[in-house]
Design an enzyme around this catalytic site. Structure first.
Site, PDB file in Angstrom:
ATOM      1  N   GLU A 148       0.845  -1.199   0.000  1.00 28.89           N
ATOM      2  CA  GLU A 148       0.000   0.000   0.000  1.00 28.89           C
ATOM      3  C   GLU A 148       0.881   1.249   0.000  1.00 28.89           C
ATOM      4  OE1 GLU A 148      -3.267   0.545   0.017  1.00 28.89           O
ATOM      5  OE2 GLU A 148      -4.192  -1.391   0.487  1.00 28.89           O
ATOM      6  N   HIS A 186      -3.655  -3.073  -8.315  1.00 25.81           N
ATOM      7  CA  HIS A 186      -4.968  -3.533  -7.856  1.00 25.81           C
ATOM      8  C   HIS A 186      -6.008  -3.407  -8.960  1.00 25.81           C
ATOM      9  CE1 HIS A 186      -7.966  -3.552  -4.211  1.00 25.81           C
ATOM     10  NE2 HIS A 186      -7.963  -4.684  -4.888  1.00 25.81           N
ATOM     11  N   ASP A 196      -6.889   1.759  -8.197  1.00 18.64           N
ATOM     12  CA  ASP A 196      -5.568   1.993  -7.619  1.00 18.64           C
ATOM     13  C   ASP A 196      -4.508   1.014  -8.137  1.00 18.64           C
ATOM     14  OD1 ASP A 196      -7.197   0.127  -5.998  1.00 18.64           O
ATOM     15  OD2 ASP A 196      -5.457   0.018  -4.689  1.00 18.64           O
TER      16      ASP A 196
END
Length: 276
Positions: A148, A186, A196
């Site tokens: 992330e 993603h 994303d």
């Protein structure tokens, strides 16, 4: 006035710093304890002989047994999936990943300042991919590492963040022998519902060997070239073709993410398709 020795002054000054460090270290003591308990539970499952709940229910007990082989290992990741957090701080993402109700996690968070926080052991399954598909893989959580990036989805990715991401990818790719083409986003694996990492500099990564990119010189595809087949061979889920086209363009075109392939887009797609 009584003088305090210099050594004692240093000691007194260091006490607040010690407590600040201790508070910082213990900030997530409660959730770290839960992590350790859950990991121990998985360890107990792995060391049980015979394995719990793995008997063959359709065979009589006297027709089955367990003998431990000496040739086995831990399952290792084969993909790296990159996300953006859609949040405003690393701290906010950490808080979200330490709450049971969110049911989400990732193996790593890379902050805007370049600091990297690991939240799940590489060998464990994190909840970052969700409902997704890439090629013949339907359970990406079980075979991937999730990274992330601390980013709201509409801001540039900082130089410090990109440098740390490249350092992290360098380590993970080498450690687990992850194929270059298996470093994706993603939105690539979930084109119907995710965007994303948005506005992400994929070429910068590809230039360093992380993910594929198209060549500088492109050819016009042959008449028989089928974009849907090419997208599927690359890995995209084409059950919703417009969504797959948007995901492809979000990754490789970026200046235009409409669900229509231009002649230029088809040249890019044809070039990439030949790399798989």
């Amino acid at each position: 006035m009584r003088q305090i020795p210099l050594s004692k002054n240093i000691l007194l000054l260091s006490i607040p710093l010690f407590f600040l460090a201790a508070c910082s270290t213990n900030k997530y003591a409660a959730t770290n304890k839960i992590y350790k308990t859950q990991a121990k539970g998985f360890g107990d499952i792995l060391t049980a002989m015979p394995p719990v709940n793995q008997n063959i229910e359709t065979l009589p007990a006297d027709q089955q047994s367990f003998v431990g082989s000496v040739n086995f290992g831990i399952r290792k990741p084969n993909f790296i999936i990159i996300h953006h957090t859609a949040m405003t701080s690393t701290e906010g993402t950490i808080r979200a990943f330490t709450k049971k109700e969110t049911q989400t996690s990732a193996h790593y968070i890379v902050g805007r300042d370049g600091k990297v926080v690991q939240m799940v052991n590489d060998y464990l399954r994190a909840n970052h991919a969700g409902v997704a598909k890439w090629g013949n893989e339907y359970d990406l959580n079980s075979c991937s590492l999730g990274i992330e990036l601390d980013n709201n989805g509409n801001e540039p990715y900082s130089e410090a963040q990109m440098n740390s991401l490249i350092a992290l990818l360098t380590s993970l790719k080498k450690k687990y022998n992850i194929p270059t083409s298996n470093i994706i986003g993603h939105s690539d694996i979930a084109p119907k519902r995710k965007i994303d990492p948005n506005k992400f500099p994929w070429k910068q990564l590809a230039d360093r060997g992380f993910g594929l990119w198209y060549d500088a010189v492109l050819q016009i595809p042959p008449v028989e070239f089928d974009p849907a087949i090419a997208l599927r061979i690359i890995g995209y889920d084409v059950s919703n073709l417009p969504a797959a086209i948007v995901a492809f363009k979000r990754h490789f075109v970026q200046v235009d993410i409409t669900p229509v392939l231009t002649d230029g887009d088809k040249m890019i797609l044809y070039n990439l398709y030949q790399k798989y």
